[in-house]
Scaffold this active site. Structure first.
Site, PDB file in Angstrom:
ATOM      1  N   THR A   9      -8.959 -20.823  23.924  1.00  0.00           N
ATOM      2  CA  THR A   9      -8.930 -20.922  22.454  1.00  0.00           C
ATOM      3  C   THR A   9     -10.337 -20.951  21.858  1.00  0.00           C
ATOM      4  OG1 THR A   9      -8.820 -23.313  22.693  1.00  0.00           O
ATOM      5  CG2 THR A   9      -6.730 -22.163  22.372  1.00  0.00           C
ATOM      6  N   GLY A  10     -11.358 -21.020  22.690  1.00  0.00           N
ATOM      7  CA  GLY A  10     -12.734 -21.125  22.186  1.00  0.00           C
ATOM      8  C   GLY A  10     -13.323 -19.762  21.857  1.00  0.00           C
ATOM      9  N   VAL A  12     -15.938 -18.158  23.262  1.00  0.00           N
ATOM     10  CA  VAL A  12     -16.178 -17.326  24.443  1.00  0.00           C
ATOM     11  C   VAL A  12     -14.844 -16.958  25.096  1.00  0.00           C
ATOM     12  CG1 VAL A  12     -17.228 -17.224  26.738  1.00  0.00           C
ATOM     13  CG2 VAL A  12     -18.481 -18.265  24.850  1.00  0.00           C
ATOM     14  N   SER A  38      -4.066 -28.322  22.760  1.00  0.00           N
ATOM     15  CA  SER A  38      -3.546 -26.967  22.530  1.00  0.00           C
ATOM     16  C   SER A  38      -2.337 -26.646  23.400  1.00  0.00           C
ATOM     17  CB  SER A  38      -4.631 -25.936  22.838  1.00  0.00           C
ATOM     18  OG  SER A  38      -5.797 -26.232  22.135  1.00  0.00           O
ATOM     19  N   ARG A  97     -25.004 -23.675  37.849  1.00  0.00           N
ATOM     20  CA  ARG A  97     -25.979 -22.577  37.929  1.00  0.00           C
ATOM     21  C   ARG A  97     -27.136 -22.837  38.875  1.00  0.00           C
ATOM     22  NH1 ARG A  97     -26.404 -22.000  31.565  1.00  0.00           N
ATOM     23  NH2 ARG A  97     -24.400 -21.000  31.133  1.00  0.00           N
ATOM     24  N   CYS A 126     -26.705 -17.427  28.278  1.00  0.00           N
ATOM     25  CA  CYS A 126     -26.702 -16.171  27.514  1.00  0.00           C
ATOM     26  C   CYS A 126     -28.103 -15.583  27.306  1.00  0.00           C
ATOM     27  CB  CYS A 126     -26.019 -16.388  26.167  1.00  0.00           C
ATOM     28  SG  CYS A 126     -26.518 -17.907  25.344  1.00  0.00           S
ATOM     29  N   GLN A 153     -31.681 -17.310  18.158  1.00  0.00           N
ATOM     30  CA  GLN A 153     -30.323 -17.346  18.687  1.00  0.00           C
ATOM     31  C   GLN A 153     -29.244 -17.565  17.622  1.00  0.00           C
ATOM     32  OE1 GLN A 153     -31.999 -19.382  22.750  1.00  0.00           O
ATOM     33  NE2 GLN A 153     -29.787 -19.478  22.473  1.00  0.00           N
ATOM     34  N   GLY A 157     -23.432 -19.070  19.658  1.00  0.00           N
ATOM     35  CA  GLY A 157     -23.719 -19.667  20.966  1.00  0.00           C
ATOM     36  C   GLY A 157     -23.375 -21.141  21.034  1.00  0.00           C
ATOM     37  N   HIS A 234     -28.049 -12.728  20.010  1.00  0.00           N
ATOM     38  CA  HIS A 234     -29.345 -13.361  20.214  1.00  0.00           C
ATOM     39  C   HIS A 234     -30.440 -12.285  20.282  1.00  0.00           C
ATOM     40  CE1 HIS A 234     -27.207 -16.949  20.927  1.00  0.00           C
ATOM     41  NE2 HIS A 234     -27.391 -17.129  22.212  1.00  0.00           N
ATOM     42  N   ASN A 307     -24.391 -12.351  22.257  1.00  0.00           N
ATOM     43  CA  ASN A 307     -24.394 -13.475  23.205  1.00  0.00           C
ATOM     44  C   ASN A 307     -23.000 -13.836  23.680  1.00  0.00           C
ATOM     45  OD1 ASN A 307     -24.555 -14.245  20.290  1.00  0.00           O
ATOM     46  ND2 ASN A 307     -23.895 -16.218  21.108  1.00  0.00           N
TER      47      ASN A 307
HETATM   48  P1  A2P Z   1      -9.117 -26.692  22.687  1.00  0.00           P
HETATM   49  O1  A2P Z   1      -9.015 -25.578  21.688  1.00  0.00           O
HETATM   50  O2  A2P Z   1      -7.784 -27.148  23.164  1.00  0.00           O
HETATM   51  O3  A2P Z   1     -10.020 -27.812  22.244  1.00  0.00           O
HETATM   52  P2  A2P Z   1     -15.734 -23.751  21.717  1.00  0.00           P
HETATM   53  O4  A2P Z   1     -16.932 -24.028  22.560  1.00  0.00           O
HETATM   54  O5  A2P Z   1     -15.758 -22.374  21.123  1.00  0.00           O
HETATM   55  O6  A2P Z   1     -15.477 -24.798  20.696  1.00  0.00           O
HETATM   56  O7  A2P Z   1     -14.453 -23.760  22.734  1.00  0.00           O
HETATM   57  C1  A2P Z   1     -14.225 -24.753  23.700  1.00  0.00           C
HETATM   58  C2  A2P Z   1     -13.000 -24.379  24.559  1.00  0.00           C
HETATM   59  O8  A2P Z   1     -12.890 -25.321  25.616  1.00  0.00           O
HETATM   60  C3  A2P Z   1     -11.686 -24.455  23.790  1.00  0.00           C
HETATM   61  O9  A2P Z   1     -10.797 -23.487  24.290  1.00  0.00           O
HETATM   62  C4  A2P Z   1     -11.209 -25.871  24.116  1.00  0.00           C
HETATM   63  O10 A2P Z   1      -9.793 -26.052  24.014  1.00  0.00           O
HETATM   64  C5  A2P Z   1     -11.605 -25.946  25.572  1.00  0.00           C
HETATM   65  N1  A2P Z   1     -11.683 -27.333  26.023  1.00  0.00           N
HETATM   66  C6  A2P Z   1     -12.439 -28.328  25.520  1.00  0.00           C
HETATM   67  N2  A2P Z   1     -12.233 -29.480  26.216  1.00  0.00           N
HETATM   68  C7  A2P Z   1     -11.337 -29.188  27.188  1.00  0.00           C
HETATM   69  C8  A2P Z   1     -10.711 -29.942  28.234  1.00  0.00           C
HETATM   70  N3  A2P Z   1     -10.987 -31.229  28.433  1.00  0.00           N
HETATM   71  N4  A2P Z   1      -9.817 -29.303  29.031  1.00  0.00           N
HETATM   72  C9  A2P Z   1      -9.539 -27.981  28.851  1.00  0.00           C
HETATM   73  N5  A2P Z   1     -10.093 -27.228  27.879  1.00  0.00           N
HETATM   74  C10 A2P Z   1     -10.973 -27.818  27.059  1.00  0.00           C
END
Ligand code: A2P
Length: 329
Positions: A9-10, A12, A38, A97, A126, A153, A157, A234, A307
């Protein structure tokens, strides 16, 4: 192939889904993974809907490969559990890394280091990725002594919260802040946390990761990393001092021939790389190619990439493609 995207869902994670679909990665089943918040929501991939599961649930579904982009904490906790269960992890966080037992891979640069023993493979930072793609053919030909890089940047990011901060500020609205200062109409010379030596962690990542990926600790690197109110990608001003002298036409030729690089360098017609042009592209754009006239055997370049693409999603998917091609997943 069963593919889990952890952090689906994020920013990236969603780019990974787009890139997997665009490049026709042979996904037979997608397992979108995110936090408890989620769980149960649906994500669409190639016209089909998939329910989001938690990282622990995804292990029981036994994907062939898991592309992680859910922050260092999630990677530190779950990547070893996935590996233990026989699932190959391509990890986008900084958690693994610099671990000497883990490979740090940009396929065009050091894809040959991958072997069947690699269960957790790290995707570089990145800013490092877009730089090493350009440095590698030049290092092979002229041997790099020192690199001085300053970055410009994109807010993407930092993640969704930072994009919202910029948009809120532009709209004159209050909202959550990702940065300690306004980012709109501003420049923040601070990315990731400050270290005891006065550098930020982002700067130290660029230094250490460049040495590791190019497989040469003798290359001296210094970096200043800066956040600017931009979305598309970037940019980097890169000054490179070589052991051996170079010919500018040959430098252009080497960069033109480098896989994953597009030379955009025609000052007479005002052509140079910009984040607007890099946005949505998988390639690294390079231009402003010129001698540093203040010092012998030294070159200036301007390097731009999306990026979220080559800096993150595309590189992760390319690692998965390489693993598949080598029969390692
Ligand atoms: P969620 O949408 O449920 O919070 P960004 O860096 O763009 O904000 O995205 C972070 C991503 O990492 C999202 O998909 C978020 O899900 C997920 N995430 C954050 N914390 C956790 C966790 N503890 N377990 C699994 N996924 C996570």
């Amino acid at each position: 192939m069963k593919v889990a995207v952890v952090g689906a869902t994020g920013l990236v994670g969603s780019e990974i889904l787009t890139v997997l679909a665009e490049r026709n990665f042979p996904v037979t089943e997608l397992i979108p993974v995110a936090s408890e918040r989620s769980k149960g929501k649906e994500i669409e991939f190639k016209g089909k809907k998939y329910k989001i599961v938690t990282p622990a649930e995804a292990i029981t579904l036994q994907p062939d490969v898991a592309l992680f982009s859910a922050g260092g904490g999630t990677s530190t906790e779950y990547a070893p559990q996935y590996a233990e269960a026989g699932i190959t992890v391509v990890d986008n966080s900084s958690a693994w890394r610099m671990d000497p037992t883990k490979k740090l891979v940009v396929p065009e640069v050091n894809g040959d280091v991958l072997s069947k023993d690699d269960k957790i493979i790290a995707n570089p930072n990145c800013s490092t990725t877009q730089m090493v793609v350009v440095l590698q053919p030049l290092h092979a030909k002229y041997k790099i002594k020192r690199v001085v890089v300053s970055t410009y940047q994109s807010v993407t990011g930092t993640g969704v919260k930072a994009v919202n901060q910029l948009m809120d500020e532009r709209a004159g609205k209050d909202g959550e802040k990702a940065y300690p200062y306004p980012i709109d109409l501003n420049v923040i010379p601070h990315i990731d946390v400050f270290q005891d030596n006065g550098y930020t962690k982002e700067e130290m990542k660029m230094i250490q990761e460049t040495n590791k990926i190019l497989g040469d600790d003798s290359i001296r690197v210094t970096a200043t990393t800066v956040r600017i109110p931009v979305m598309g990608g970037h940019s980097e001003s890169v000054n490179i001092e070589f052991e051996n002298d170079f010919d500018l036409a040959e430098v252009r030729q080497l960069l033109t021939e480098q896989e994953g690089v597009i030379v955009v360098d025609d000052p007479a017609n005002l052509k140079y790389p910009m984040p607007k042009d890099a946005h949505g592209k998988d390639e690294v754009l390079v231009g402003r190619i010129r001698r540093d006239e203040s010092q012998d055997k030294t070159l200036n370049l301007w390097v731009v990439a999306d990026n979220l693409r080559k800096g993150a999603a595309t590189n992760a998917v390319q690692i998965a493609e390489l693993l598949a091609k080598k029969g390692l997943i």
